[in-house]
Write an enzyme that holds these catalytic residues in place. Structure first.
Site, PDB file in Angstrom:
ATOM      1  N   GLY A 228       0.923  -1.205  -0.146  1.00  0.00           N
ATOM      2  CA  GLY A 228       0.014   0.073   0.006  1.00  0.00           C
ATOM      3  C   GLY A 228       0.912   1.335   0.067  1.00  0.00           C
ATOM      4  O   GLY A 228       2.010   1.247  -0.419  1.00  0.00           O
ATOM      5  N   SER A 229       0.114   2.335   0.587  1.00  0.00           N
ATOM      6  CA  SER A 229       0.956   3.779   0.499  1.00  0.00           C
ATOM      7  C   SER A 229       2.014   3.682   1.655  1.00  0.00           C
ATOM      8  O   SER A 229       2.320   2.946   2.492  1.00  0.00           O
ATOM      9  CB  SER A 229      -0.025   4.663   0.667  1.00  0.00           C
ATOM     10  OG  SER A 229      -0.735   4.585   2.183  1.00  0.00           O
ATOM     11  N   GLY A 233       2.163   2.327   5.375  1.00  0.00           N
ATOM     12  CA  GLY A 233       3.462   1.578   5.668  1.00  0.00           C
ATOM     13  C   GLY A 233       4.168   1.940   6.736  1.00  0.00           C
ATOM     14  O   GLY A 233       4.660   1.223   7.564  1.00  0.00           O
ATOM     15  N   GLU A 250       5.747  -3.556   0.829  1.00  0.00           N
ATOM     16  CA  GLU A 250       5.686  -2.938  -0.388  1.00  0.00           C
ATOM     17  C   GLU A 250       4.957  -1.792  -0.810  1.00  0.00           C
ATOM     18  O   GLU A 250       3.717  -1.726  -0.776  1.00  0.00           O
ATOM     19  CB  GLU A 250       5.238  -4.152  -1.510  1.00  0.00           C
ATOM     20  CG  GLU A 250       5.829  -5.539  -1.293  1.00  0.00           C
ATOM     21  CD  GLU A 250       7.129  -5.695  -2.230  1.00  0.00           C
ATOM     22  OE1 GLU A 250       7.427  -4.480  -2.799  1.00  0.00           O
ATOM     23  OE2 GLU A 250       7.753  -6.617  -2.331  1.00  0.00           O
ATOM     24  N   CYS A 284       2.325   0.270  -8.997  1.00  0.00           N
ATOM     25  CA  CYS A 284       3.277   0.828  -7.901  1.00  0.00           C
ATOM     26  C   CYS A 284       4.647   1.118  -8.688  1.00  0.00           C
ATOM     27  O   CYS A 284       5.095   1.934  -8.401  1.00  0.00           O
ATOM     28  CB  CYS A 284       3.350  -0.234  -6.947  1.00  0.00           C
ATOM     29  SG  CYS A 284       3.802  -1.998  -7.678  1.00  0.00           S
TER      30      CYS A 284
HETATM   31  P1  NAD Z   1      -3.173   2.469   1.274  1.00  0.00           P
HETATM   32  O1  NAD Z   1      -2.076   2.454   2.203  1.00  0.00           O
HETATM   33  O2  NAD Z   1      -4.273   3.466   1.562  1.00  0.00           O
HETATM   34  O3  NAD Z   1      -4.117   1.155   1.461  1.00  0.00           O
HETATM   35  C1  NAD Z   1      -3.743  -0.196   1.554  1.00  0.00           C
HETATM   36  C2  NAD Z   1      -4.260  -1.054   2.604  1.00  0.00           C
HETATM   37  O4  NAD Z   1      -3.724  -0.594   3.764  1.00  0.00           O
HETATM   38  C3  NAD Z   1      -5.768  -1.239   2.316  1.00  0.00           C
HETATM   39  O5  NAD Z   1      -6.027  -2.432   2.756  1.00  0.00           O
HETATM   40  C4  NAD Z   1      -5.640  -0.342   3.740  1.00  0.00           C
HETATM   41  O6  NAD Z   1      -7.272  -0.365   4.275  1.00  0.00           O
HETATM   42  C5  NAD Z   1      -4.786  -0.520   4.739  1.00  0.00           C
HETATM   43  N1  NAD Z   1      -4.524   0.276   5.751  1.00  0.00           N
HETATM   44  C6  NAD Z   1      -4.404   1.543   5.733  1.00  0.00           C
HETATM   45  N2  NAD Z   1      -4.112   2.061   6.714  1.00  0.00           N
HETATM   46  C7  NAD Z   1      -3.531   1.260   7.581  1.00  0.00           C
HETATM   47  C8  NAD Z   1      -2.926   1.137   8.787  1.00  0.00           C
HETATM   48  N3  NAD Z   1      -2.845   2.271   9.554  1.00  0.00           N
HETATM   49  N4  NAD Z   1      -2.571  -0.082   9.106  1.00  0.00           N
HETATM   50  C9  NAD Z   1      -2.845  -1.066   8.605  1.00  0.00           C
HETATM   51  N5  NAD Z   1      -3.559  -1.238   7.256  1.00  0.00           N
HETATM   52  C10 NAD Z   1      -4.038  -0.208   6.825  1.00  0.00           C
HETATM   53  O7  NAD Z   1      -2.990   2.354  -0.051  1.00  0.00           O
HETATM   54  P2  NAD Z   1      -3.702   2.277  -1.370  1.00  0.00           P
HETATM   55  O8  NAD Z   1      -4.248   3.616  -1.631  1.00  0.00           O
HETATM   56  O9  NAD Z   1      -4.810   1.124  -1.297  1.00  0.00           O
HETATM   57  O10 NAD Z   1      -2.902   1.776  -2.601  1.00  0.00           O
HETATM   58  C11 NAD Z   1      -1.966   2.447  -3.260  1.00  0.00           C
HETATM   59  C12 NAD Z   1      -0.771   2.381  -3.081  1.00  0.00           C
HETATM   60  O11 NAD Z   1      -0.107   1.163  -2.854  1.00  0.00           O
HETATM   61  C13 NAD Z   1       0.252   3.204  -3.852  1.00  0.00           C
HETATM   62  O12 NAD Z   1       1.149   4.098  -3.276  1.00  0.00           O
HETATM   63  C14 NAD Z   1       0.800   2.156  -4.699  1.00  0.00           C
HETATM   64  O13 NAD Z   1       2.329   2.542  -5.078  1.00  0.00           O
HETATM   65  C15 NAD Z   1       1.007   1.079  -3.687  1.00  0.00           C
HETATM   66  N6  NAD Z   1       1.312  -0.174  -3.950  1.00  0.00           N
HETATM   67  C16 NAD Z   1       2.458  -0.759  -3.895  1.00  0.00           C
HETATM   68  C17 NAD Z   1       3.001  -1.979  -4.463  1.00  0.00           C
HETATM   69  C18 NAD Z   1       4.266  -2.741  -4.609  1.00  0.00           C
HETATM   70  O14 NAD Z   1       4.318  -3.853  -4.529  1.00  0.00           O
HETATM   71  N7  NAD Z   1       5.134  -1.841  -3.992  1.00  0.00           N
HETATM   72  C19 NAD Z   1       1.905  -2.589  -5.296  1.00  0.00           C
HETATM   73  C20 NAD Z   1       0.768  -2.154  -5.064  1.00  0.00           C
HETATM   74  C21 NAD Z   1       0.363  -0.697  -4.700  1.00  0.00           C
END
Ligand code: NAD
Length: 481
Positions: A228-229, A233, A250, A284
């Protein structure tokens, strides 16, 4: 197998907990990004249901870990086969919740399954580090325990399958928490898994960020595999500290691509375009900053605009559509905001495609030039269908600018001269550097971020090892050999 089509009815989905399919007093609405209509309501795991799932996982852990590896791999293969049998149905659900063209959704599931199957062919044999007259030293890779897999909304199927495969093969039960924007197809995979895996081994819980946060602090969870973001992270890393959970992070990227002076715009424009714009720019490791030599900027702009002009944006279920909507409204607004801001600061839109009108999260393909490196559209991950073209005068300057900022996920160099390209590629701070492609992932190569794009890697043997702890066995021979 029938080709995926728009589902007439959406199945009522349940949480998979301890081998049962359970409803919840709480739910969340899932929207179709192409229409903004509610497509279904899914149950949300309350704190009590989460505790129940973690307890089931802990009960399942010893038996699953003790199962001989070939048998465990056989069970994981059976799971992959079942998902494959339901691939059309899952692809349709994925398009409905995520927006991508249904053929791409189908491909995403196939790609995720290729990773799962690759892990079913890997071994986790003990390694003898020393075996002499006095002592035997053996390195064992033991399961880490209960894994929480938290995923983003851009590739819900691929990201969860990337984690499910190695976690299970390594001997760990896994609890998957998909994004609240895209929980549908992952919940369905959880339901299917109950037919072929022991209770508690693979569970899927839907919920918002707060459910993710609860997983990251739960005493019964041993490892977090998070995609995720960077913002989330960081929170995950801090939350994991008190209980020393193992972490794979990631996170986002702001990948540069550097085109060397010899490259032919006509020959590479389609690949450059796809590198930046596949999945509606929501990748990503997508190409997010394109550097071309100043003297050739006009040619590249023209070649990219020619490719972009052929792209059809529309509903992912309609024939001939290349690109769907942005997945969610906040992300659409972010992309619109970044673009408007860049234009205010002097950037020029040199191509703007067409997108449907209507209530969906529609955004056309937009190609921009003349934005400075400090403009947020360039300095930050845009994660949408807007690609900035940047110009450079010397390669040293291009490398320095490409390496700016906290991101280090992917990067690429483009040239027919592989040696020259490699000389530049090895100067780029990224987890993967591609030459003449961007991005390209496969189960045999580790994938992860440098700098603040992540910690650890997924895929390959290294990715499998990430779901194990090292335990060293040292035997002092009582009778010297
Ligand atoms: P996000 O971080 O908002 O959410 C990702 C997941 O994390 C969701 O399931 C969300 O509910 C959960 N989450 C959010 N806050 C949390 C917390 N405090 N504790 C635990 N879990 C939490 O990200 P998004 O908007 O869903 O995804 C987009 C981002 O993901 C972009 O930055 C993209 O580059 C990244 N991404 C990275 C990869 C990689 O392999 N490096 C792959 C796909 C996406």
């Amino acid at each position: 197998m029938s080709a995926p089509t728009r589902p007439v009815t959406i199945p009522t989905l349940r949480l998979s907990i301890g081998g049962e399919l359970l409803d919840s007093p709480e739910g969340l609405d899932v929207l179709d990004p192409a229409t903004a209509a509610v497509v279904t309501r899914v149950p949300v795991a309350t704190p009590e249901l989460l505790d129940r799932a973690v307890a089931a996982a802990r009960r399942a852990a010893p038996g699953w870990a003790a199962m001989p590896l070939p048998e465990r791999q056989q069970r994981v293969r059976a799971f992959a086969e079942l998902v494959e049998e339901h691939r059309s149905e899952l692809a349709a659900l994925l398009t409905l919740e995520q927006g991508k063209p249904v053929g791409r959704a189908y491909g995403e599931i196939g790609s995720g399954l290729a990773y799962v199957n690759a892990f079913t062919r890997m071994t986790l044999a003990d390694e003898v580090l020393k075996d002499d007259d006095g002592e035997l030293i053996r390195l064992r890779r033991v399961p880490v325990g209960v894994v929480a897999a938290i995923t983003a909304w851009n590739y819900p199927q691929m990201l969860s399958l990337w984690k499910i495969g190695p976690a299970l093969v390594a001997g760990n039960p896994v609890i998957v928490k998909p994004s609240p924007y895209t929980p549908v197809s992952t919940l369905r995979v959880g339901e299917l898994a109950q037919q072929v895996l022991p209770p508690g081994v693979l569970q899927v819980l839907a919920g918002g960020d707060e459910l993710g946060a609860r997983l990251t602090t739960h005493e019964g969870v041993d490892k977090i595999s998070f995609t995720g973001s960077r913002r989330a992270g960081r929170a995950v890393m801090a939350a994991a500290a008190p209980t020393m959970k193992r972490l794979t992070l990631e996170l986002g990227g702001n990948d540069p691509g550097i085109v060397l002076p010899d490259a032919d715009p006509g020959a590479i424009a389609a690949d450059l375009y796809a590198g930046g714009m596949s999945n509606c720019g929501q990748v990503c490791a997508g190409l997010k900053r394109l550097f071309v030599p100043t003297a050739r900027a006009g040619e590249f702009a023209e070649a990219l605009a020619t490719v972009a002009g052929t792209v059809v944006v529309g509903n992912g279920f309609d024939a001939g559509v290349d690109m769907g909507p942005v997945q969610n409204r906040p992300q659409l607004e972010r992309v619109q905001g970044l673009l408007a801001d860049a234009q205010r600061r002097g950037a020029e839109v040199y191509f703007r495609g067409r997108a449907p009108d209507g209530p969906g999260n529609w955004h056309p393909v937009v190609l921009v030039r003349g934005a400075g490196d400090d403009v947020p559209l360039v300095a930050e991950e845009q994660f949408g269908p807007v690609l900035p073209l940047l110009t450079y005068d010397t390669l040293d300057e291009a490398v320095a600018r490409a390496n700016r900022g906290p991101d280090g996920l992917g990067a690429s160099v483009w040239s027919d001269d592989e040696e020259a390209a490699e000389a530049v590629a090895t100067r780029l701070d990224a987890g993967t550097v591609w030459i003449n492609q961007h991005p390209m992932l496969s189960p045999d190569a580790p994938f992860g971020g440098r700098k603040q794009s992540g910690i650890g890697v997924e895929s390959s043997m290294l990715g499998l090892h990430a779901y194990t702890d090292v335990s060293v066995l040292r035997v002092k021979h009582s009778v010297p050999r």
